[in-house]
Design a protein around this motif. Structure first.
Motif, PDB file in Angstrom:
ATOM      1  N   ASN A  46       0.841  -1.183   0.000  1.00 52.85           N
ATOM      2  CA  ASN A  46       0.000   0.000   0.000  1.00 52.85           C
ATOM      3  C   ASN A  46       0.883   1.242   0.000  1.00 52.85           C
ATOM      4  O   ASN A  46       2.099   1.155  -0.162  1.00 52.85           O
ATOM      5  CB  ASN A  46      -0.942  -0.024   1.213  1.00 52.85           C
ATOM      6  CG  ASN A  46      -0.189  -0.214   2.514  1.00 52.85           C
ATOM      7  OD1 ASN A  46       0.585   0.646   2.926  1.00 52.85           O
ATOM      8  ND2 ASN A  46      -0.383  -1.351   3.173  1.00 52.85           N
ATOM      9  N   SER A  47       0.291   2.402   0.198  1.00 53.07           N
ATOM     10  CA  SER A  47       1.042   3.662   0.142  1.00 53.07           C
ATOM     11  C   SER A  47       1.785   3.978   1.435  1.00 53.07           C
ATOM     12  O   SER A  47       2.536   4.956   1.481  1.00 53.07           O
ATOM     13  CB  SER A  47       0.088   4.824  -0.173  1.00 53.07           C
ATOM     14  OG  SER A  47      -0.514   4.661  -1.432  1.00 53.07           O
ATOM     15  N   GLU A  48       1.549   3.209   2.486  1.00 51.29           N
ATOM     16  CA  GLU A  48       2.169   3.434   3.804  1.00 51.29           C
ATOM     17  C   GLU A  48       1.890   4.847   4.322  1.00 51.29           C
ATOM     18  O   GLU A  48       2.755   5.497   4.901  1.00 51.29           O
ATOM     19  CB  GLU A  48       3.675   3.166   3.754  1.00 51.29           C
ATOM     20  CG  GLU A  48       4.024   1.705   3.474  1.00 51.29           C
ATOM     21  CD  GLU A  48       5.500   1.423   3.646  1.00 51.29           C
ATOM     22  OE1 GLU A  48       5.864   0.556   4.454  1.00 51.29           O
ATOM     23  OE2 GLU A  48       6.298   2.072   2.941  1.00 51.29           O
ATOM     24  N   GLY A  81       9.014   2.912  18.935  1.00 57.69           N
ATOM     25  CA  GLY A  81      10.147   3.162  18.057  1.00 57.69           C
ATOM     26  C   GLY A  81       9.919   2.794  16.612  1.00 57.69           C
ATOM     27  O   GLY A  81      10.867   2.409  15.910  1.00 57.69           O
ATOM     28  N   VAL A  82       8.684   2.923  16.137  1.00 56.70           N
ATOM     29  CA  VAL A  82       8.380   2.624  14.738  1.00 56.70           C
ATOM     30  C   VAL A  82       8.689   3.856  13.882  1.00 56.70           C
ATOM     31  O   VAL A  82       8.214   4.965  14.184  1.00 56.70           O
ATOM     32  CB  VAL A  82       6.902   2.215  14.564  1.00 56.70           C
ATOM     33  CG1 VAL A  82       6.575   1.981  13.090  1.00 56.70           C
ATOM     34  CG2 VAL A  82       6.603   0.963  15.384  1.00 56.70           C
ATOM     35  N   ASN A  83       9.439   3.670  12.837  1.00 56.43           N
ATOM     36  CA  ASN A  83       9.844   4.776  11.977  1.00 56.43           C
ATOM     37  C   ASN A  83       8.633   5.387  11.269  1.00 56.43           C
ATOM     38  O   ASN A  83       7.846   4.677  10.641  1.00 56.43           O
ATOM     39  CB  ASN A  83      10.865   4.279  10.949  1.00 56.43           C
ATOM     40  CG  ASN A  83      11.694   5.399  10.363  1.00 56.43           C
ATOM     41  OD1 ASN A  83      11.573   6.561  10.767  1.00 56.43           O
ATOM     42  ND2 ASN A  83      12.535   5.075   9.400  1.00 56.43           N
ATOM     43  N   HIS A  84       8.481   6.695  11.401  1.00 59.74           N
ATOM     44  CA  HIS A  84       7.361   7.395  10.773  1.00 59.74           C
ATOM     45  C   HIS A  84       7.711   8.876  10.679  1.00 59.74           C
ATOM     46  O   HIS A  84       8.641   9.352  11.329  1.00 59.74           O
ATOM     47  CB  HIS A  84       6.081   7.212  11.596  1.00 59.74           C
ATOM     48  CG  HIS A  84       6.101   7.947  12.904  1.00 59.74           C
ATOM     49  ND1 HIS A  84       6.918   7.586  13.966  1.00 59.74           N
ATOM     50  CD2 HIS A  84       5.426   9.061  13.321  1.00 59.74           C
ATOM     51  CE1 HIS A  84       6.731   8.416  14.971  1.00 59.74           C
ATOM     52  NE2 HIS A  84       5.844   9.332  14.614  1.00 59.74           N
ATOM     53  N   ASP A 264       8.505   7.891   0.469  1.00 53.65           N
ATOM     54  CA  ASP A 264       8.834   6.887   1.470  1.00 53.65           C
ATOM     55  C   ASP A 264       9.761   7.512   2.513  1.00 53.65           C
ATOM     56  O   ASP A 264      10.151   8.681   2.404  1.00 53.65           O
ATOM     57  CB  ASP A 264       9.430   5.633   0.826  1.00 53.65           C
ATOM     58  CG  ASP A 264      10.771   5.874   0.138  1.00 53.65           C
ATOM     59  OD1 ASP A 264      11.459   6.864   0.458  1.00 53.65           O
ATOM     60  OD2 ASP A 264      11.125   5.056  -0.740  1.00 53.65           O
ATOM     61  N   LEU A 265      10.110   6.751   3.507  1.00 54.31           N
ATOM     62  CA  LEU A 265      10.895   7.299   4.609  1.00 54.31           C
ATOM     63  C   LEU A 265      12.332   7.612   4.206  1.00 54.31           C
ATOM     64  O   LEU A 265      13.044   8.303   4.931  1.00 54.31           O
ATOM     65  CB  LEU A 265      10.868   6.335   5.798  1.00 54.31           C
ATOM     66  CG  LEU A 265       9.510   6.289   6.513  1.00 54.31           C
ATOM     67  CD1 LEU A 265       9.374   5.039   7.355  1.00 54.31           C
ATOM     68  CD2 LEU A 265       9.320   7.535   7.374  1.00 54.31           C
TER      69      LEU A 265
END
Length: 372
Positions: A46-48, A81-84, A264-265
């Motif tokens: 998906n697009s995240e 600690g989830v990257n966002h 994206d990140l």
């Protein structure tokens, strides 16, 4: 045959969120997944994007659970600690004729509890995104991006920390109500198994309707048809022309929000998804789609270089509406809806399912606590 409190079928983001929630509530939990990895389908394709809650009808499950889930998700990412990144999104009216629809979206969002949208003039739009063509826009500061794989791993870790078990390569073939809950049979790693569960959560995503059709005692009228809708993505090589997410106005009577630009990140741009109804799990992306993508993107990004578009990936959404119909709401059926104690079926959990996942898990927990 062993006994557990809760069996969750499907280890996508919804099943994982439910596993974490049910385990934290003190239940013994078994999470089963027919694939050999978690999140193999819709959850990882998906697009995240962390959605703000702009598009959905006020009062709908999508609207309520998106707004609630958005705030829960940002808090979860901070705590685990989830990257966002709360990067922000521009929703663009390319022509004057689209401005009334833009204003209607702002009103819709406000009635759904999204009061953070900022009206952006053409001059301000040029300052924010010089490469974007448009006469007006809305800026959503609450929209963000997330590492969906890292998020799913954090949910699994939380569930397992509270005692949940995960069984991959495991397919449930029979669900039957019994005297003390649900009797479940299937195949796990090529071996037959049976288990008794006090409650069952059908979070099978693309396959939720197929699974529900195998539930003994569940009236066919409670099992909606799930239609598969594919969305393809293209990457864009080189430096990103944008610093925010850029969305065109949604096209009327289509299944998506238009081919939009997300980051994206790592700061790379990807464009998508388009809309293609399908009956097969085919995730290939044909390079011949490049021209169609270029045409759609050029409306709001006139300087696009079509040769920089690179074949990306695709995902498939479980939709409850047919082509040409308005998007259907989430359909979450607990015991009060279908009359079978201890069973929750989740149908049509497409976008904004990732954003809403923690709120959906809480909703499911409440449905079960109210009836068991």
């Amino acid at each position: 045959m062993s006994d557990i409190d809760c069996l969750i079928i499907g280890a996508g983001v919804i099943g994982l969120a439910c596993a974490a929630q049910m385990a934290r509530a003190g239940n013994s939990v078994m999470l089963v997944e027919q694939e050999r990895r978690i999140g193999e389908h819709t959850s990882s394709r998906n697009s995240e994007v962390i959605h703000a809650g702009i598009y959905y009808p006020p009062g709908s499950l999508k609207a309520r659970l998106c707004v609630e889930g958005r705030d829960l998700l940002y808090a979860w990412c901070q705590a685990h600690g989830v990257n966002h990144r709360r990067i922000g999104k521009l929703l663009v009216a390319v022509t004057q004729a689209e401005v009334p629809a833009l204003e209607a979206l702002e009103s819709n969002a406000r009635h759904s509890g999204v009061d953070s949208l900022e009206v952006v003039s053409q001059a301000r739009l040029r300052e924010l995104e010089p490469a974007v063509a448009g006469v007006a826009a809305l800026f959503s500061p609450q929209t963000g991006i997330i590492d969906s794989h890292g998020y799913m791993e954090s949910l699994l870790a939380e569930a397992q920390r509270h005692g949940a078990d995960l069984a991959l390569d495991t397919r449930v073939e029979r669900l039957a109500p019994g005297a003390q809950g649900w009797e479940v049979e299937g195949v796990s790693c090529a071996e037959r198994f049976s288990i008794r569960a006090r409650t069952v959560i059908n979070a099978a995503g693309l396959f939720a309707s197929q699974l529900a059709a195998r539930v003994e005692g569940l009236a066919p009228g409670h099992v909606p048809a799930t239609h598969w809708c594919q969305g393809r993505y293209f990457g864009y090589s080189g430096r990103s022309p944008f610093s925010h997410l850029v969305y065109p106005m949604p096209e009327a009577n289509t299944a998506g929000l238009g081919v939009h630009a997300t980051l994206d990140l790592g700061g790379q741009v990807r464009f998508g998804p388009d809309v293609a109804w399908t009956e097969t799990l085919d995730y290939r992306v044909d390079e011949s789609l490049r021209e169609d993508f270029s045409h759609a993107i050029r409306r709001y990004f006139p300087a696009i270089d079509g040769q920089r578009l690179t074949v990306g990936y695709s995902g498939i959404r479980p939709k409850l509406s047919l082509p040409g119909q308005p998007a259907a709401d989430f359909n979450i059926q607990g015991p009060e809806a279908h009359g079978l104690p201890g069973l929750v079926n989740l149908y049509g959990i497409e976008s904004p399912g990732l954003t809403a996942s923690l709120a959906i898990a809480l909703h499911v927990l409440r449905l079960l606590e109210r009836t068991t």
